[in-house]
Motif scaffolding. Structure first.
Motif: not given
Length: 97
Positions: A10, A87-90, A81-82, A74, A77-78, A5, A7
């Motif tokens: 934002r 800003e987070a993603g795979r 993302q909240r 995961s 990561l979830e 992940t 990060v």
């Protein structure tokens, strides 16, 4: 299953681009490294305060940009993302032959 992940902080939409004034690159690099370390500390603090560290296998070292790479589940990561600060993603994986 562990996933990689990425990060980042934002960002608000930027205004019109204006070039920065010339300055000593070593001072700019040192300031960027401080920002990278502060952001990493912010991410780690978030993970600890939300009891997510047991679901994190590895965290990257701080660098000269505010970016953290994690090997995590995961669920982590979830949660990231909240969070409105991140800003987070795979990361993209691909096979090389």
């Amino acid at each position: 299953m562990w996933i990689e992940t990425i990060v980042m902080p934002r960002e608000e939409p930027a205004a019109e681009y204006r070039p920065a004034p010339q300055r000593d690159r070593s001072a700019a690099h040192a300031a960027a490294c401080v920002m990278g370390e502060q952001f990493r500390d912010t991410v780690l603090s978030y993970l600890q305060s939300h009891a997510l560290m047991d679901s994190v296998k590895w965290v990257s070292a701080p660098g000269s940009i505010p970016l953290v790479t994690l090997h995590c589940t995961s669920n982590v990561l979830e949660q990231l993302q909240r969070e409105p600060r991140f800003e987070a993603g795979r990361s993209l994986t691909f096979s090389v032959y």
